[in-house]
Design a protein around this motif. Structure first.
Motif, PDB file in Angstrom:
ATOM      1  N   UNK A 225       0.819  -1.218   0.000  1.00 20.53           N
ATOM      2  CA  UNK A 225       0.000   0.000   0.000  1.00 20.53           C
ATOM      3  C   UNK A 225       0.849   1.262   0.000  1.00 20.53           C
ATOM      4  N   UNK A 226       2.151   1.126   0.199  1.00 19.74           N
ATOM      5  CA  UNK A 226       3.037   2.297   0.163  1.00 19.74           C
ATOM      6  C   UNK A 226       3.746   2.433  -1.176  1.00 19.74           C
ATOM      7  N   UNK A 230       6.202   7.980  -3.056  1.00 24.12           N
ATOM      8  CA  UNK A 230       7.623   8.026  -3.368  1.00 24.12           C
ATOM      9  C   UNK A 230       8.421   7.454  -2.209  1.00 24.12           C
ATOM     10  N   UNK A 231       9.373   6.584  -2.515  1.00 24.33           N
ATOM     11  CA  UNK A 231      10.188   5.947  -1.481  1.00 24.33           C
ATOM     12  C   UNK A 231      11.230   6.931  -0.954  1.00 24.33           C
ATOM     13  N   UNK A 232      11.770   6.683   0.260  1.00 22.66           N
ATOM     14  CA  UNK A 232      12.823   7.563   0.777  1.00 22.66           C
ATOM     15  C   UNK A 232      14.032   7.617  -0.145  1.00 22.66           C
ATOM     16  N   UNK A 233      14.372   6.476  -0.773  1.00 25.09           N
ATOM     17  CA  UNK A 233      15.497   6.450  -1.697  1.00 25.09           C
ATOM     18  C   UNK A 233      15.253   7.352  -2.904  1.00 25.09           C
ATOM     19  N   UNK A 235      13.264  10.007  -3.028  1.00 21.30           N
ATOM     20  CA  UNK A 235      13.332  11.410  -2.595  1.00 21.30           C
ATOM     21  C   UNK A 235      14.776  11.838  -2.377  1.00 21.30           C
ATOM     22  N   UNK A 236      15.584  10.960  -1.779  1.00 19.52           N
ATOM     23  CA  UNK A 236      16.998  11.293  -1.575  1.00 19.52           C
ATOM     24  C   UNK A 236      17.724  11.436  -2.907  1.00 19.52           C
ATOM     25  N   UNK A 237      17.393  10.569  -3.865  1.00 18.44           N
ATOM     26  CA  UNK A 237      18.018  10.646  -5.189  1.00 18.44           C
ATOM     27  C   UNK A 237      17.685  11.964  -5.874  1.00 18.44           C
ATOM     28  N   UNK A 238      16.433  12.386  -5.789  1.00 16.98           N
ATOM     29  CA  UNK A 238      16.040  13.660  -6.391  1.00 16.98           C
ATOM     30  C   UNK A 238      16.780  14.828  -5.745  1.00 16.98           C
ATOM     31  N   UNK A 239      16.932  14.769  -4.424  1.00 17.80           N
ATOM     32  CA  UNK A 239      17.651  15.839  -3.720  1.00 17.80           C
ATOM     33  C   UNK A 239      19.118  15.880  -4.142  1.00 17.80           C
TER      34      UNK A 239
END
Length: 257
Positions: A225-226, A230-233, A235-239
């Motif tokens: 269901x998650x 967007x996964x934490x990975x 979001x970190x990659x985009x940052x």
């Protein structure tokens, strides 16, 4: 012409004010953390030196340039001009080197224990202080040539052609020696900057690859269901990609200007 100088002055003034406020906010945050008893990490030492380096750039470049655009164009002391240019070059170099060191430190920190960086995960904090001071020493040695050719615009040396920097000028003896000096200096400085940029890009790519592999490994563990979020990975990659591309863009723009 007057309006264009005013626009340039406002741009430089805005950059200087924003930079001063940004560094001041970081200093205040570290002061608050100190009184709260917060235990600083090894990377916080890099940020502290980055604040010092950025402050040198702002005080030795931003403030004098702003004053020069708005009319105060002369520093009556040769020593003052030499010191300002030297501090600016050292501060700029240490700033880039510190960001490079921070990127490498982040790669070592997030790398898994079964990787080739596992040994450095324990030893890296011990080498942090020597690495930072090495950055300062190397930048001082690389940029020591700049004060030699910088003098005040009020100097009595009028037997050579000068290149105007607004509040100071540089001595140019002739076209041949000027080209040779510029080529050698540019090659030395470009090598140091390209090396740091290359390491930063490599570190960014390595972090993205580590995050991607981690995402693949834990994908079956996470609940279905998650999956729509967007996964934490991710979001970190985009940052990482956003920060690296922004830094490279502004570095290229600064070099061109």
């Amino acid at each position: 012409m007057a309006s264009s100088f005013l626009i340039i002055g406002m741009i430089i003034l805005t950059q200087t004010v924003v930079g001063i406020l940004g560094n001041f906010s970081l200093v205040c945050s570290y002061i608050i953390l100190h009184f709260l008893g917060y235990r600083l990490r090894s990377t916080d030492l890099i940020f502290k030196h980055l604040i010092v380096a950025n402050s040198l750039v702002l005080l030795s470049k931003g403030v004098p340039h702003t004053m020069a655009v708005f009319g105060w164009k002369h520093i009556h002391s040769d020593f003052g001009c030499k010191l300002l240019f030297f501090l600016h070059r050292v501060g700029r170099g240490v700033s880039i080197s510190s960001i490079c060191l921070l990127s490498v430190s982040q790669v070592i920190t997030i790398s898994p224990w079964n990787s080739r960086w596992a040994v450095l995960k324990v030893k890296a904090p011990k080498y942090m202080v020597p690495s930072i001071f090495l950055c300062w020493i190397l930048q001082m040695l690389v940029n020591v040539i700049f004060p030699i050719y910088i003098n005040s615009k009020m100097s009595d040396r009028n037997n050579t052609s000068n290149k105007d920097f607004g509040y100071c000028s540089t001595i140019l003896t002739d076209q041949k020696s000027r080209n040779a000096r510029h080529t050698s200096s540019a090659a030395l400085l470009l090598f140091a900057d390209v090396l740091c940029l290359g390491l930063m890009l490599w570190a960014g790519g390595s972090m993205v690859l580590i995050l991607y592999r981690h995402k693949q490994q834990v994908q079956h563990i996470r609940r279905t269901d998650t999956s729509s979020r967007s996964s934490p990975e991710s979001r970190a990659t985009k940052s990482i990609l956003l920060l690296r591309s922004t830094f490279v863009y502004f570095y290229i723009l600064s070099s061109i200007c």
